[in-house]
Design a protein around this motif. Structure first.
Motif, PDB file in Angstrom:
ATOM      1  N   ARG A  67       0.842  -1.196   0.000  1.00 55.98           N
ATOM      2  CA  ARG A  67       0.000   0.000   0.000  1.00 55.98           C
ATOM      3  C   ARG A  67       0.883   1.254   0.000  1.00 55.98           C
ATOM      4  O   ARG A  67       1.850   1.344   0.770  1.00 55.98           O
ATOM      5  CB  ARG A  67      -0.920   0.015   1.214  1.00 55.98           C
ATOM      6  CG  ARG A  67      -1.918  -1.135   1.273  1.00 55.98           C
ATOM      7  CD  ARG A  67      -2.862  -1.139   0.079  1.00 55.98           C
ATOM      8  NE  ARG A  67      -3.575   0.118  -0.086  1.00 55.98           N
ATOM      9  CZ  ARG A  67      -4.727   0.427   0.526  1.00 55.98           C
ATOM     10  NH1 ARG A  67      -5.290  -0.445   1.360  1.00 55.98           N
ATOM     11  NH2 ARG A  67      -5.315   1.584   0.303  1.00 55.98           N
ATOM     12  N   THR A  68       0.552   2.205  -0.860  1.00 61.33           N
ATOM     13  CA  THR A  68       1.303   3.448  -0.934  1.00 61.33           C
ATOM     14  C   THR A  68       0.342   4.633  -0.875  1.00 61.33           C
ATOM     15  O   THR A  68      -0.878   4.469  -0.886  1.00 61.33           O
ATOM     16  CB  THR A  68       2.117   3.528  -2.241  1.00 61.33           C
ATOM     17  OG1 THR A  68       1.216   3.542  -3.358  1.00 61.33           O
ATOM     18  CG2 THR A  68       3.068   2.347  -2.377  1.00 61.33           C
ATOM     19  N   LYS A  69       0.929   5.820  -0.853  1.00 64.16           N
ATOM     20  CA  LYS A  69       0.141   7.047  -0.885  1.00 64.16           C
ATOM     21  C   LYS A  69       0.982   8.129  -1.547  1.00 64.16           C
ATOM     22  O   LYS A  69       2.212   7.982  -1.687  1.00 64.16           O
ATOM     23  CB  LYS A  69      -0.258   7.461   0.532  1.00 64.16           C
ATOM     24  CG  LYS A  69       0.917   7.696   1.481  1.00 64.16           C
ATOM     25  CD  LYS A  69       0.434   7.975   2.885  1.00 64.16           C
ATOM     26  CE  LYS A  69       1.622   8.165   3.838  1.00 64.16           C
ATOM     27  NZ  LYS A  69       1.156   8.400   5.229  1.00 64.16           N
ATOM     28  N   PRO A  70       0.383   9.222  -1.984  1.00 64.47           N
ATOM     29  CA  PRO A  70       1.157  10.295  -2.612  1.00 64.47           C
ATOM     30  C   PRO A  70       2.293  10.765  -1.708  1.00 64.47           C
ATOM     31  O   PRO A  70       2.109  10.992  -0.511  1.00 64.47           O
ATOM     32  CB  PRO A  70       0.118  11.410  -2.821  1.00 64.47           C
ATOM     33  CG  PRO A  70      -1.180  10.680  -2.942  1.00 64.47           C
ATOM     34  CD  PRO A  70      -1.070   9.511  -2.001  1.00 64.47           C
TER      35      PRO A  70
ATOM     36  N   TYR B 211      14.233  -1.086  -7.713  1.00 59.88           N
ATOM     37  CA  TYR B 211      14.464  -1.448  -6.313  1.00 59.88           C
ATOM     38  C   TYR B 211      15.959  -1.573  -6.026  1.00 59.88           C
ATOM     39  O   TYR B 211      16.452  -1.123  -4.987  1.00 59.88           O
ATOM     40  CB  TYR B 211      13.762  -2.764  -5.980  1.00 59.88           C
ATOM     41  CG  TYR B 211      12.261  -2.674  -5.940  1.00 59.88           C
ATOM     42  CD1 TYR B 211      11.615  -1.910  -4.973  1.00 59.88           C
ATOM     43  CD2 TYR B 211      11.479  -3.377  -6.849  1.00 59.88           C
ATOM     44  CE1 TYR B 211      10.225  -1.827  -4.923  1.00 59.88           C
ATOM     45  CE2 TYR B 211      10.090  -3.306  -6.809  1.00 59.88           C
ATOM     46  CZ  TYR B 211       9.469  -2.527  -5.846  1.00 59.88           C
ATOM     47  OH  TYR B 211       8.110  -2.454  -5.805  1.00 59.88           O
ATOM     48  N   ALA B 212      16.686  -2.198  -6.962  1.00 61.90           N
ATOM     49  CA  ALA B 212      18.131  -2.324  -6.791  1.00 61.90           C
ATOM     50  C   ALA B 212      18.784  -0.946  -6.734  1.00 61.90           C
ATOM     51  O   ALA B 212      19.697  -0.705  -5.924  1.00 61.90           O
ATOM     52  CB  ALA B 212      18.728  -3.158  -7.925  1.00 61.90           C
TER      53      ALA B 212
ATOM     54  N   ASP C   4      10.297   4.281  -1.489  1.00 60.24           N
ATOM     55  CA  ASP C   4      10.400   4.865  -0.145  1.00 60.24           C
ATOM     56  C   ASP C   4      10.105   3.804   0.922  1.00 60.24           C
ATOM     57  O   ASP C   4      10.762   3.748   1.966  1.00 60.24           O
ATOM     58  CB  ASP C   4       9.423   6.025   0.008  1.00 60.24           C
ATOM     59  CG  ASP C   4       9.689   7.160  -0.976  1.00 60.24           C
ATOM     60  OD1 ASP C   4      10.861   7.401  -1.299  1.00 60.24           O
ATOM     61  OD2 ASP C   4       8.710   7.788  -1.417  1.00 60.24           O
ATOM     62  N   LYS C   5       9.100   2.973   0.658  1.00 61.57           N
ATOM     63  CA  LYS C   5       8.759   1.916   1.622  1.00 61.57           C
ATOM     64  C   LYS C   5       9.894   0.911   1.757  1.00 61.57           C
ATOM     65  O   LYS C   5      10.184   0.427   2.857  1.00 61.57           O
ATOM     66  CB  LYS C   5       7.475   1.200   1.198  1.00 61.57           C
ATOM     67  CG  LYS C   5       6.222   2.059   1.265  1.00 61.57           C
ATOM     68  CD  LYS C   5       4.952   1.227   1.200  1.00 61.57           C
ATOM     69  CE  LYS C   5       4.656   0.560   2.532  1.00 61.57           C
ATOM     70  NZ  LYS C   5       3.336  -0.111   2.559  1.00 61.57           N
ATOM     71  N   LEU C   6      10.549   0.591   0.634  1.00 64.22           N
ATOM     72  CA  LEU C   6      11.691  -0.327   0.682  1.00 64.22           C
ATOM     73  C   LEU C   6      12.794   0.246   1.562  1.00 64.22           C
ATOM     74  O   LEU C   6      13.347  -0.458   2.422  1.00 64.22           O
ATOM     75  CB  LEU C   6      12.224  -0.587  -0.724  1.00 64.22           C
ATOM     76  CG  LEU C   6      13.546  -1.359  -0.815  1.00 64.22           C
ATOM     77  CD1 LEU C   6      13.400  -2.761  -0.231  1.00 64.22           C
ATOM     78  CD2 LEU C   6      14.032  -1.430  -2.261  1.00 64.22           C
TER      79      LEU C   6
END
Length: 371
Positions: free
Chosen positions: A12-15, A61-62, A21-23
């Motif tokens: 789940r993400t948001k603006p 991601y890398a 950023d979550k990673l």
């Protein structure tokens, strides 16, 4: 034994707060900043994906992990070792072309891409381990010479080990050609004659001239030449080339654990599993089947055993996607507790994890921490 910590984030993400950023938030929460990266060579062990297969980890991601390691003072590079079978990753030149084609190049990921075992898979270091099957593991030089090991792993099914995660990526993936031969040597395929249509795909794909068609246009394996690489199984569209499921698969799984031990021996290490596009087979195939479960998230840990076990549990707890490979073997998923053995019925993924735990790599008991 104290439970290992496995950190997890959903998708789940948001603006203003995307998956990259979550990673980064995930790996920081899991403690990656506690590693002393300053002026250290950091091998980021990843699978670049066989061209045609689209289930591999996105290079974006890398790139985020590379950027973070550089900020922490490290010298990262992306790496994988050449394959034992014939394909687009069989030698360093073709392997680099395949990596670039799939988006892993210095411009997109922000660091160099190095094939760990050199041009022909013969550049390695022998790392002494003195374990049940392995006295000294033949590990690709670039990985063996690195100061720190980071693994980025696409979590999916696997036709020999049940699933592929951190242990499979590190153990089998870091072995030189000779190391891969050693790990596969107990697990040679067989031909189910009634399924063979004489298409010659296995003959053309065998790098060791170990397969031919007999007078009845049925494939035959010359076991004096066969090295057990499994390429014939990967290319056969008629389920004629099959794994010879006996004790050999368990031995190969234990050898993978022992090679993982060699890779991370006496080095700081950290591991990230991407539980997305959970395809039924390995990314070494030049195609990927539809996922068996919905996308789940990303998990990270210093303990690769706990990490893989947590991901197995999350996949097995997830709903099965209608029409996926599981339903090729089962009419209903109502009583399927183990999705990986549901697909690859004679595999036992527990063997690798249990052996890894027994030799001191990590712990199958874990605490899952949501980030």
């Amino acid at each position: 034994m104290e439970k290992s910590k496995v950190y997890f984030t959903d998708l789940r993400t948001k603006p203003g707060f995307n998956m990259l950023d979550k990673l980064e938030k995930l790996v920081k929460a899991a403690g990656i900043e506690n590693i002393d990266f300053k002026e250290k060579y950091v091998a980021i062990k990843i699978h670049f994906g066989e061209p045609g297969n689209l289930a591999y980890i996105r290079p974006n991601y890398a790139a985020r992990i590379v950027k973070l390691i550089k900020q922490l003072g490290g010298k990262p590079f992306l790496t994988d070792a050449n394959t034992l079978y014939t394909g687009r990753r069989h030698n360093a030149l073709d392997h680099l072309d395949a990596a670039y084609e799939n988006g892993f190049n210095p411009l997109t990921v922000g660091c160099q891409v190095i094939i760990a075992d050199g041009l022909k898979g013969t550049e390695y270091r022998e790392i002494e381990v003195n374990l049940k099957h392995t006295k000294a593991a033949k590990i690709g030089s670039a990985i063996a010479d690195a100061d720190i090991i980071i693994s980025m792993n696409h979590f999916k099914g696997h036709e020999m080990t049940g699933f592929g995660g951190a242990l499979k990526n590190l153990g089998m993936g870091s072995g030189s050609r000779g190391g891969k031969l050693f790990m596969h040597s107990s697990s040679k395929p067989k031909i189910k004659e009634k399924n063979c249509v004489g298409c010659r795909m296995c003959v053309r794909s065998c790098a060791h001239d170990a397969i031919f068609l007999n007078e009845n246009r049925v494939a035959v394996i010359d076991y004096d030449k066969c090295v057990g690489c499994g390429q014939c199984i990967a290319v056969c569209q008629y389920n004629a080339a099959q794994v010879n499921w006996d004790e050999a698969a368990s031995i190969a799984s234990e050898k993978i654990a022992e090679y993982t031990y060699a890779v991370i021996k006496d080095k700081p290490h950290f591991h990230i599993n991407f539980i997305m596009d959970v395809s039924p087979n390995c990314d070494c195939w030049s195609n990927n089947d539809m996922p068996i479960v919905p996308n789940i998230g990303i998990a990270a840990s210093f303990d690769p055993v706990a990490l893989d076990k947590a991901c197995v549990d999350m996949v097995n707890s997830a709903p099965t996607i209608k029409g996926c490979a599981i339903h090729d073997h089962h009419d209903s998923d109502l009583h399927i507790e183990d999705k990986f053995t549901a697909i690859h019925g004679k595999t036992d993924w527990r063997v690798c994890l249990e052996h890894a735990q027994n030799i001191g790599i990590g712990n199958m008991e874990y605490e899952l921490i949501k980030v």
